[in-house]
Structures are given as C-alpha cells and as structure tokens.
Design a protein around this motif. Structure first.
Motif, PDB file in Angstrom:
ATOM      1  N   MET A  65       0.825  -1.213   0.000  1.00  0.00           N
ATOM      2  CA  MET A  65       0.000   0.000   0.000  1.00  0.00           C
ATOM      3  C   MET A  65       0.857   1.261   0.000  1.00  0.00           C
ATOM      4  O   MET A  65       0.589   2.216  -0.718  1.00  0.00           O
ATOM      5  CB  MET A  65      -0.926   0.010   1.214  1.00  0.00           C
ATOM      6  N   SER A  66       1.925   1.255   0.839  1.00  0.00           N
ATOM      7  CA  SER A  66       2.730   2.464   0.947  1.00  0.00           C
ATOM      8  C   SER A  66       3.427   2.801  -0.367  1.00  0.00           C
ATOM      9  O   SER A  66       3.609   3.982  -0.689  1.00  0.00           O
ATOM     10  CB  SER A  66       3.765   2.330   2.066  1.00  0.00           C
ATOM     11  N   ASP A  67       3.813   1.769  -1.171  1.00  0.00           N
ATOM     12  CA  ASP A  67       4.440   2.044  -2.462  1.00  0.00           C
ATOM     13  C   ASP A  67       3.484   2.782  -3.385  1.00  0.00           C
ATOM     14  O   ASP A  67       3.889   3.702  -4.116  1.00  0.00           O
ATOM     15  CB  ASP A  67       4.912   0.749  -3.125  1.00  0.00           C
ATOM     16  N   ASP A  68       2.226   2.396  -3.370  1.00  0.00           N
ATOM     17  CA  ASP A  68       1.236   3.093  -4.206  1.00  0.00           C
ATOM     18  C   ASP A  68       1.101   4.542  -3.770  1.00  0.00           C
ATOM     19  O   ASP A  68       1.024   5.452  -4.608  1.00  0.00           O
ATOM     20  CB  ASP A  68      -0.122   2.388  -4.109  1.00  0.00           C
ATOM     21  N   ILE A  69       1.076   4.758  -2.459  1.00  0.00           N
ATOM     22  CA  ILE A  69       0.958   6.133  -1.956  1.00  0.00           C
ATOM     23  C   ILE A  69       2.210   6.931  -2.306  1.00  0.00           C
ATOM     24  O   ILE A  69       2.127   8.108  -2.687  1.00  0.00           O
ATOM     25  CB  ILE A  69       0.726   6.133  -0.430  1.00  0.00           C
ATOM     26  N   LYS A  70       3.377   6.297  -2.210  1.00  0.00           N
ATOM     27  CA  LYS A  70       4.620   7.005  -2.528  1.00  0.00           C
ATOM     28  C   LYS A  70       4.662   7.428  -3.995  1.00  0.00           C
ATOM     29  O   LYS A  70       5.196   8.501  -4.323  1.00  0.00           O
ATOM     30  CB  LYS A  70       5.829   6.132  -2.181  1.00  0.00           C
ATOM     31  N   GLN A 130       2.056   8.280  -5.687  1.00  0.00           N
ATOM     32  CA  GLN A 130       1.178   9.447  -5.720  1.00  0.00           C
ATOM     33  C   GLN A 130       1.888  10.678  -5.157  1.00  0.00           C
ATOM     34  O   GLN A 130       1.777  11.777  -5.719  1.00  0.00           O
ATOM     35  CB  GLN A 130      -0.091   9.170  -4.919  1.00  0.00           C
ATOM     36  N   LEU A 131       2.593  10.486  -4.054  1.00  0.00           N
ATOM     37  CA  LEU A 131       3.348  11.594  -3.473  1.00  0.00           C
ATOM     38  C   LEU A 131       4.355  12.153  -4.474  1.00  0.00           C
ATOM     39  O   LEU A 131       4.465  13.376  -4.660  1.00  0.00           O
ATOM     40  CB  LEU A 131       4.095  11.124  -2.218  1.00  0.00           C
ATOM     41  N   GLY A 132       5.076  11.248  -5.127  1.00  0.00           N
ATOM     42  CA  GLY A 132       6.071  11.671  -6.104  1.00  0.00           C
ATOM     43  C   GLY A 132       5.455  12.415  -7.270  1.00  0.00           C
ATOM     44  O   GLY A 132       6.018  13.416  -7.754  1.00  0.00           O
ATOM     45  N   ALA A 133       4.295  11.957  -7.729  1.00  0.00           N
ATOM     46  CA  ALA A 133       3.629  12.615  -8.859  1.00  0.00           C
ATOM     47  C   ALA A 133       3.208  14.032  -8.483  1.00  0.00           C
ATOM     48  O   ALA A 133       3.341  14.973  -9.295  1.00  0.00           O
ATOM     49  CB  ALA A 133       2.426  11.792  -9.294  1.00  0.00           C
ATOM     50  N   VAL A 134       2.708  14.205  -7.271  1.00  0.00           N
ATOM     51  CA  VAL A 134       2.314  15.550  -6.821  1.00  0.00           C
ATOM     52  C   VAL A 134       3.533  16.461  -6.775  1.00  0.00           C
ATOM     53  O   VAL A 134       3.506  17.607  -7.263  1.00  0.00           O
ATOM     54  CB  VAL A 134       1.625  15.488  -5.445  1.00  0.00           C
ATOM     55  N   ILE A 135       4.621  15.974  -6.184  1.00  0.00           N
ATOM     56  CA  ILE A 135       5.835  16.795  -6.079  1.00  0.00           C
ATOM     57  C   ILE A 135       6.361  17.153  -7.462  1.00  0.00           C
ATOM     58  O   ILE A 135       6.753  18.303  -7.716  1.00  0.00           O
ATOM     59  CB  ILE A 135       6.891  16.064  -5.232  1.00  0.00           C
ATOM     60  N   ASP A 136       6.374  16.192  -8.377  1.00  0.00           N
ATOM     61  CA  ASP A 136       6.822  16.478  -9.739  1.00  0.00           C
ATOM     62  C   ASP A 136       5.973  17.568 -10.392  1.00  0.00           C
ATOM     63  O   ASP A 136       6.488  18.417 -11.131  1.00  0.00           O
ATOM     64  CB  ASP A 136       6.776  15.207 -10.589  1.00  0.00           C
ATOM     65  N   SER A 137       4.690  17.560 -10.104  1.00  0.00           N
ATOM     66  CA  SER A 137       3.797  18.553 -10.719  1.00  0.00           C
ATOM     67  C   SER A 137       4.055  19.956 -10.169  1.00  0.00           C
ATOM     68  O   SER A 137       3.697  20.946 -10.820  1.00  0.00           O
ATOM     69  CB  SER A 137       2.333  18.158 -10.495  1.00  0.00           C
ATOM     70  N   ALA A 188       5.206  18.838   2.152  1.00  0.00           N
ATOM     71  CA  ALA A 188       3.981  19.111   2.911  1.00  0.00           C
ATOM     72  C   ALA A 188       2.746  19.072   2.008  1.00  0.00           C
ATOM     73  O   ALA A 188       1.704  18.505   2.380  1.00  0.00           O
ATOM     74  CB  ALA A 188       4.094  20.467   3.601  1.00  0.00           C
ATOM     75  N   ILE A 189       2.847  19.646   0.834  1.00  0.00           N
ATOM     76  CA  ILE A 189       1.711  19.641  -0.097  1.00  0.00           C
ATOM     77  C   ILE A 189       1.375  18.210  -0.514  1.00  0.00           C
ATOM     78  O   ILE A 189       0.202  17.821  -0.580  1.00  0.00           O
ATOM     79  CB  ILE A 189       2.031  20.506  -1.335  1.00  0.00           C
ATOM     80  N   ALA A 190       2.405  17.422  -0.797  1.00  0.00           N
ATOM     81  CA  ALA A 190       2.166  16.039  -1.224  1.00  0.00           C
ATOM     82  C   ALA A 190       1.488  15.236  -0.111  1.00  0.00           C
ATOM     83  O   ALA A 190       0.535  14.484  -0.369  1.00  0.00           O
ATOM     84  CB  ALA A 190       3.498  15.393  -1.616  1.00  0.00           C
ATOM     85  N   VAL A 191       1.957  15.391   1.126  1.00  0.00           N
ATOM     86  CA  VAL A 191       1.331  14.681   2.251  1.00  0.00           C
ATOM     87  C   VAL A 191      -0.116  15.129   2.418  1.00  0.00           C
ATOM     88  O   VAL A 191      -1.023  14.303   2.613  1.00  0.00           O
ATOM     89  CB  VAL A 191       2.142  14.924   3.545  1.00  0.00           C
ATOM     90  N   LYS A 192      -0.358  16.401   2.326  1.00  0.00           N
ATOM     91  CA  LYS A 192      -1.720  16.938   2.467  1.00  0.00           C
ATOM     92  C   LYS A 192      -2.648  16.382   1.395  1.00  0.00           C
ATOM     93  O   LYS A 192      -3.825  16.068   1.659  1.00  0.00           O
ATOM     94  CB  LYS A 192      -1.679  18.460   2.397  1.00  0.00           C
ATOM     95  N   ILE A 223      11.743  12.290  -0.426  1.00  0.00           N
ATOM     96  CA  ILE A 223      12.259  11.455   0.665  1.00  0.00           C
ATOM     97  C   ILE A 223      11.557  11.786   1.977  1.00  0.00           C
ATOM     98  O   ILE A 223      11.176  10.885   2.744  1.00  0.00           O
ATOM     99  CB  ILE A 223      13.787  11.629   0.780  1.00  0.00           C
ATOM    100  N   MET A 224      11.358  13.077   2.251  1.00  0.00           N
ATOM    101  CA  MET A 224      10.644  13.446   3.483  1.00  0.00           C
ATOM    102  C   MET A 224       9.183  13.012   3.423  1.00  0.00           C
ATOM    103  O   MET A 224       8.642  12.476   4.405  1.00  0.00           O
ATOM    104  CB  MET A 224      10.754  14.954   3.719  1.00  0.00           C
ATOM    105  N   ALA A 225       8.523  13.194   2.282  1.00  0.00           N
ATOM    106  CA  ALA A 225       7.121  12.781   2.145  1.00  0.00           C
ATOM    107  C   ALA A 225       6.988  11.264   2.279  1.00  0.00           C
ATOM    108  O   ALA A 225       6.068  10.764   2.947  1.00  0.00           O
ATOM    109  CB  ALA A 225       6.565  13.256   0.810  1.00  0.00           C
ATOM    110  N   ASP A 226       7.906  10.534   1.651  1.00  0.00           N
ATOM    111  CA  ASP A 226       7.881   9.069   1.756  1.00  0.00           C
ATOM    112  C   ASP A 226       8.048   8.614   3.207  1.00  0.00           C
ATOM    113  O   ASP A 226       7.391   7.667   3.670  1.00  0.00           O
ATOM    114  CB  ASP A 226       9.004   8.458   0.919  1.00  0.00           C
ATOM    115  N   SER A 227       8.939   9.292   3.929  1.00  0.00           N
ATOM    116  CA  SER A 227       9.207   8.918   5.315  1.00  0.00           C
ATOM    117  C   SER A 227       8.003   9.216   6.197  1.00  0.00           C
ATOM    118  O   SER A 227       7.673   8.431   7.099  1.00  0.00           O
ATOM    119  CB  SER A 227      10.452   9.653   5.822  1.00  0.00           C
TER     120      SER A 227
END
Length: 391
Positions: A1-6, A8-15, A107-111, A362-366
């Motif tokens: 599950m966490s890999d799928d979320i990561k 998503q987090l990465g895609a948000v940060i890239d955007s 922070a934006i990606a986590v939110k 890395i911070m969002a993943d953690s």
C-alpha cells in the motif's frame, strides 16, 4: 500500500517542481541574512497559505513561522523544519534557499495524498540558523516541542544523514584593567591584554587534558590600543565544542576557572557574554535508516554512509526535545563544501533543482511510512528516549 501512496506523493511533487524551483531561485537572489529574511519568509508563508495551510507568522522571531494542516485529532504531530538565511557577504553558500521549497513540496504532497491517515503536519520556518540559532530561541518560547517527529533537508556533496553534531558554546569576554604609560609608569598599569593572552595560553595547556573530540578556538576582537599604553580594555572571543553536550558542560566550567585565574594573575576584572548554547543531537538511528531507505527508493544521487563528524547546528537542540533527522541531498561536486564559492555557484543549477525534488520526496515518503505504520513511530520514540537518557 505504501508504495502506491509514494508514487502518488512523487507525482504531486513532480507537478509542483517548476513552482518550487522558481521559489528557490528567487530566495537565492534575495540572499537575506539571519534575522532579515522578511521577503523570503513572506514568499514561503504566502505559498503555504495558498495551498490551504493555516499560517502563524512571527513565532518567536519576526521572520519565523508555523504553518499547519490538521487532519483529525488522533494522529501524530509531524514537523518539517526549513531554514532560509543566507551568509553575510557571500549569499546562499550553505544551500538554505533549497530547504523551504523542499519542505513545502513534501507538505503539499502529504496533504494531498495522505488524507486517510490522521495527523497534524507542521511546517516550521526557522530563521537565523547561521548566527543566532533561531531554533533555540523558538524552543525557549515553546515552539516545536509539540512535535512527535521532526524532519529537515539540506544540500550536500553526498546524499546521507548525520551520526553526530557538535555541541557549541560561544563567549565574548571583556577584560578590564588599568591604563598607564607603558614606558614611564608601567607599574601603575594592569593589562587587560595580558589577561586575555594568559587565558589563551591556559587553553593551550588544557588541550592536553580534554577528550579528543573537544575543540577550543579563540581570537582577539579588540586588543586595547597602541603598544606604548598598558591597555585597560581587551575583548576576546572563545568557542568551545564537543560531540557530547554533557562533556562540554564540564569543559565550560574549566574555561570559567581559566578566566578567573587569568584575571587574578593580572589584577584585572572581566565580564562574560554567553551566546545561546548549541547542543549535540540525540541520534535516532531508526529515523536515519528510514530516510536513507527512502533515498534509495527514490534513487537519490551519490548515496553515502552517515557522516560521523559534522559541525554545529541549532537543529541539535530540537533533537534533544523530539526525535528526527536531516536528509542531506547531493547537488555539488565532492570538493564543493558549504560556505565556499563553488557551493554558491551550484545554487541555481539543475542539480540543485533536482535536489529540491529528491528532498521533498524522501521526506514525504518517510512521513508516509510513519503514518501507515504507527508501530514505527512507537519504536522511534522508544529508541529516542533511551538515547536521550544516555546523553
């Protein structure tokens, strides 16, 4: 599950990369020094407000801030700390212009991606790291102590974490003597300069009798005048360091005795100005391992073992209160060390822009790992308490 979320987090940060890099370059060009980061702080606060964070400005220092996203009341309080002061006369040769954008990206990606996991996410703007130790002032006023876990990022020649940092005590000592003519009536004088020089010599004698990791530095800021006058005032500055806060306290007591002895031998008096003490951090290996695992997951550049020896930082004081760690992201050549011209020249490079993204991911993943697996945070806290007890 966490890999799928990561993902998503990465895609948000890239955007958000273009915005984050533009923000970083603007902060780089402003190059506002410690305590004067008004425009920089406003840039960061305004962006966080636009993204739905509740921002409190002036948290302990005029240019400090606290930006919060509340997602329920049952989860942990996770902090992302960012610095943004430049070096006087040099500019952003320590990479602090990268930290705010990286922290905002995380922070934006986590939110956006972790709304199913209760938590309070707090982005702390912590100015004046290079001079005052802004985090120390903020801690003294009660900020950051509510955090369950604290993250930071920093540019570096390698991607790594720190095992240690040096506790630091800085003193400005003003010696007062009696002025007299050095040729006609030297016996009437009491040399403030002699007192300072004796203290320097005593520190050299002390070096043989302290632990190997102890560092002691000194300089004269005001020698007191021309050589034909016995100086009645001399100003000296001293910096003492150790990787152990507790041991440094012992060294400081011995330093105080040196000052007493120097004054007694010269018939002078003295005044001490003691700056805010920087503590050595309480190392939490589980947090270090978490960040490095996510650095590997994100294929961060130039991954290296933890740094065994580092300088001093006010983040160490935070890590005496709460567990956490700083991920250092490679963006310069190996010979481009912080506070150098080579480091400065890399500040707006593609590698610097990529470092913002790597740090944010890395911070969002953690944070994701901690929220998805609450037992991990419990283990981190347990390790932290044991390590803090040992000092």
């Amino acid at each position: 599950m966490s890999d799928d979320i990561k993902k998503q987090l990465g895609a948000v940060i890239d955007s958000y990369k273009e915005d984050l890099c533009q923000m970083s370059d603007e902060i780089f060009d402003l190059a506002e020094i410690s305590g004067e980061e008004y425009k920089t702080s406003d840039i960061l606060c305004s962006y966080l407000e636009k993204e739905g964070f509740a921002v409190e400005r002036g948290t302990g220092l005029e240019t400090a801030f606290r930006a919060t996203w509340d997602n329920g009341s049952d989860g942990p309080v996770i902090g992302i700390l960012v610095e943004y002061d430049a070096l006087e006369k040099i500019g952003h040769a320590c990479g602090h212009h990268l930290q705010g954008p990286a922290g905002i990206g995380a922070a934006i990606a986590v939110k956006n991606c972790l709304q199913d996991y209760p938590c309070r996410l707090v982005v702390y703007g912590t100015p004046a790291e290079e001079t005052l130790g802004g985090k120390i002032i903020m801690l003294d006023k009660g900020y950051m102590k509510e955090l369950d876990l604290a993250f930071m990022s920093h540019g570096s020649p390698n991607t790594s974490v720190d095992e240690k940092c040096m506790a630091l005590e800085n003193f400005v000592v003003t010696f007062h003597g009696v002025k007299s003519h050095a040729a006609i009536s030297p016996e009437e004088g009491r040399s403030a300069l002699d007192a300072a020089l004796l203290s320097f010599h005593a520190i050299e004698m002390l070096r043989e009798h302290v632990k190997d990791d102890t560092r002691m530095h000194y300089t004269i800021r005001n020698a007191g005048g021309p050589p034909n006058v016995v100086p009645d005032l001399t100003v000296a500055e001293y910096t003492l360091r150790s990787y152990s806060t507790k041991y440094l306290d012992e060294v400081v007591e011995r330093f105080y005795n040196i000052l007493k002895g120097a004054a007694l031998m010269t018939g002078t008096t003295y005044e001490i100005q003691r700056d805010l003490p920087f503590k050595s951090k309480v190392v939490c290996h589980k947090v270090n391992d978490l960040l490095m695992a996510n650095a590997a997951y994100e294929n961060a550049p130039s991954i290296a073992p933890p740094r065994e020896r580092t300088g001093s930082t006010d983040f160490g004081n935070v890590l005496y209160e709460v567990p956490g760690s700083c991920i250092r992201i490679a963006f310069t050549d190996k010979d481009a060390q912080p506070h150098s011209e080579a480091y400065l020249k890399a500040g707006k490079s593609d590698a610097a822009h990529n470092a913002i993204v790597y740090a944010a991911k890395i911070m969002a993943d953690s944070i994701c790992d901690v929220l998805v697996n609450p037992e991990l945070l419990a283990q981190i806290k347990q390790e932290f308490e044991v390590a803090r007890e040992k000092g």
